[in-house]
Design an enzyme around this catalytic site. Sequence first.
Site, PDB file in Angstrom:
ATOM      1  N   ARG A 173       0.863  -1.179   0.000  1.00 57.73           N
ATOM      2  CA  ARG A 173       0.000   0.000   0.000  1.00 57.73           C
ATOM      3  C   ARG A 173       0.900   1.230   0.000  1.00 57.73           C
ATOM      4  O   ARG A 173       2.053   1.180   0.450  1.00 57.73           O
ATOM      5  CB  ARG A 173      -0.896   0.014   1.243  1.00 57.73           C
ATOM      6  CG  ARG A 173      -1.817  -1.193   1.364  1.00 57.73           C
ATOM      7  CD  ARG A 173      -2.626  -1.092   2.660  1.00 57.73           C
ATOM      8  NE  ARG A 173      -3.573  -2.202   2.794  1.00 57.73           N
ATOM      9  CZ  ARG A 173      -3.334  -3.326   3.471  1.00 57.73           C
ATOM     10  NH1 ARG A 173      -2.162  -3.485   4.088  1.00 57.73           N
ATOM     11  NH2 ARG A 173      -4.245  -4.276   3.549  1.00 57.73           N
ATOM     12  N   LYS A 197      -2.211  -2.276   7.969  1.00 55.49           N
ATOM     13  CA  LYS A 197      -3.437  -1.788   8.604  1.00 55.49           C
ATOM     14  C   LYS A 197      -3.600  -2.412   9.977  1.00 55.49           C
ATOM     15  O   LYS A 197      -3.279  -3.579  10.195  1.00 55.49           O
ATOM     16  CB  LYS A 197      -4.648  -2.134   7.739  1.00 55.49           C
ATOM     17  CG  LYS A 197      -4.820  -1.230   6.518  1.00 55.49           C
ATOM     18  CD  LYS A 197      -6.125  -1.532   5.821  1.00 55.49           C
ATOM     19  CE  LYS A 197      -6.362  -0.568   4.663  1.00 55.49           C
ATOM     20  NZ  LYS A 197      -7.650  -0.858   3.980  1.00 55.49           N
ATOM     21  N   HIS A 269      -2.045   2.300  -5.954  1.00 56.33           N
ATOM     22  CA  HIS A 269      -2.814   1.075  -5.750  1.00 56.33           C
ATOM     23  C   HIS A 269      -2.900   0.240  -7.024  1.00 56.33           C
ATOM     24  O   HIS A 269      -3.113  -0.980  -6.956  1.00 56.33           O
ATOM     25  CB  HIS A 269      -4.221   1.422  -5.260  1.00 56.33           C
ATOM     26  CG  HIS A 269      -4.739   0.459  -4.227  1.00 56.33           C
ATOM     27  ND1 HIS A 269      -4.197   0.363  -2.960  1.00 56.33           N
ATOM     28  CD2 HIS A 269      -5.722  -0.461  -4.276  1.00 56.33           C
ATOM     29  CE1 HIS A 269      -4.841  -0.561  -2.275  1.00 56.33           C
ATOM     30  NE2 HIS A 269      -5.767  -1.088  -3.052  1.00 56.33           N
ATOM     31  N   ARG A 272      -0.394  -2.377  -6.836  1.00 51.04           N
ATOM     32  CA  ARG A 272      -0.793  -3.426  -5.885  1.00 51.04           C
ATOM     33  C   ARG A 272      -1.739  -4.430  -6.558  1.00 51.04           C
ATOM     34  O   ARG A 272      -1.579  -5.644  -6.425  1.00 51.04           O
ATOM     35  CB  ARG A 272      -1.459  -2.774  -4.668  1.00 51.04           C
ATOM     36  CG  ARG A 272      -1.889  -3.739  -3.572  1.00 51.04           C
ATOM     37  CD  ARG A 272      -2.295  -2.902  -2.354  1.00 51.04           C
ATOM     38  NE  ARG A 272      -3.044  -3.661  -1.362  1.00 51.04           N
ATOM     39  CZ  ARG A 272      -2.496  -4.403  -0.409  1.00 51.04           C
ATOM     40  NH1 ARG A 272      -1.188  -4.520  -0.339  1.00 51.04           N
ATOM     41  NH2 ARG A 272      -3.252  -5.027   0.476  1.00 51.04           N
ATOM     42  N   HIS A 295      -4.006  -8.957   3.574  1.00 52.01           N
ATOM     43  CA  HIS A 295      -5.455  -8.899   3.701  1.00 52.01           C
ATOM     44  C   HIS A 295      -5.912  -9.695   4.913  1.00 52.01           C
ATOM     45  O   HIS A 295      -5.296 -10.683   5.295  1.00 52.01           O
ATOM     46  CB  HIS A 295      -6.131  -9.495   2.458  1.00 52.01           C
ATOM     47  CG  HIS A 295      -6.187  -8.540   1.324  1.00 52.01           C
ATOM     48  ND1 HIS A 295      -6.740  -8.871   0.110  1.00 52.01           N
ATOM     49  CD2 HIS A 295      -5.770  -7.259   1.194  1.00 52.01           C
ATOM     50  CE1 HIS A 295      -6.651  -7.848  -0.714  1.00 52.01           C
ATOM     51  NE2 HIS A 295      -6.064  -6.866  -0.078  1.00 52.01           N
ATOM     52  N   TYR A 304      -5.348 -14.878   8.592  1.00 50.52           N
ATOM     53  CA  TYR A 304      -4.569 -16.018   8.127  1.00 50.52           C
ATOM     54  C   TYR A 304      -3.217 -16.078   8.811  1.00 50.52           C
ATOM     55  O   TYR A 304      -2.568 -15.070   9.032  1.00 50.52           O
ATOM     56  CB  TYR A 304      -4.336 -15.933   6.605  1.00 50.52           C
ATOM     57  CG  TYR A 304      -5.548 -16.304   5.836  1.00 50.52           C
ATOM     58  CD1 TYR A 304      -6.136 -15.425   4.956  1.00 50.52           C
ATOM     59  CD2 TYR A 304      -6.135 -17.552   6.025  1.00 50.52           C
ATOM     60  CE1 TYR A 304      -7.269 -15.775   4.266  1.00 50.52           C
ATOM     61  CE2 TYR A 304      -7.269 -17.900   5.346  1.00 50.52           C
ATOM     62  CZ  TYR A 304      -7.839 -17.007   4.465  1.00 50.52           C
ATOM     63  OH  TYR A 304      -8.973 -17.374   3.802  1.00 50.52           O
TER      64      TYR A 304
END
Length: 323
Positions: A173, A197, A269, A272, A295, A304
């Site tokens: 990002r 994030k 982005h 990405r 993610h 995950y």
Amino acid sequence: MPKGIWYRKTLSLYLEGLFSYIAQMEWDTAIKNFSDYIKLERAMADNSVMAYTSDVTKLYQYADMAGWKKGPLEISANNVENFLTYIFRLGMSVNSQARILSGVKAFYKYLLFDEYIEIDPTELIEAPKTGRKIPDTLEVHEIDNLISAIDMSTDEGIRNKAIIETLYSSGLRVSELVNMKLTNIFYDIGFVKILGKGNKERLVPIGKGAINSIRTYLEEVRGNMTVKPGHENYVFLNRRGAQLTRVMIFTIIKRLAVAINLKKKVSPHTFRHSFATHLIEGGADLRAVQDMLGHESITTTEIYTHLDKEYLQQVIHEYHPRS
């Protein structure tokens, strides 16, 4: 822990693992049979066989990540729709989404033809419409053209090449890029530690091309700069020795797009999405791409587990166009 509770938990974990193993075996067998069918009975070329089986494998990978514990014969239309939504959110182009759906549809037509199933779950699912709003994805040659347009005779050009290479090599990002730290680049193993994030750290593999560009920038440009106090650990700096802003990264990319007359709408982005799309289209494992992007899980409550870092590095080397 009381013995009865321990026993029930142990049994539950055992059954969960057993069901996952059974589902995997069912998928492996069905995909192999499908591969043999389209190769021998439909006389498809080897490349087409690989593409079709890769599409079906992606559906299996998604089912496994979602924790469905389902074999291919138990997949519903809703399951397939969820899978399509997932690859849409990854930013894959409409054409790529349609091609993957085509492979999945062919798989279920085969299962229906051979009477493994009575109802085709994909029969009423339509290909994605071209009007769907998804970010533009750059082709490999367009990324090469953007990099070639950089004026490498200037300090800013050397820095900008390292920026573009890093964005595309690691799928970062823009906020992760501008906050990259010198102490978080591990050259010997080819990884960079990123704070993403929710202040979640992850290790992301970075290609040799990007590492070489970063090293060139650090040695030839940044090492000769006067760095503002408090900005010493940031990798990418402006000409005044301060951390680059998100807006500056946008500006760099927009100027390069204008220089090569690129008509697509591009932003940080875009790299990405291109990173994820090119890896998946090349055959990379969905879970590995998900892990590298940082993610959250496709479920609402789980994150995950990071995959083995050697495996992530292998994915980059095998499937990334600039590796």
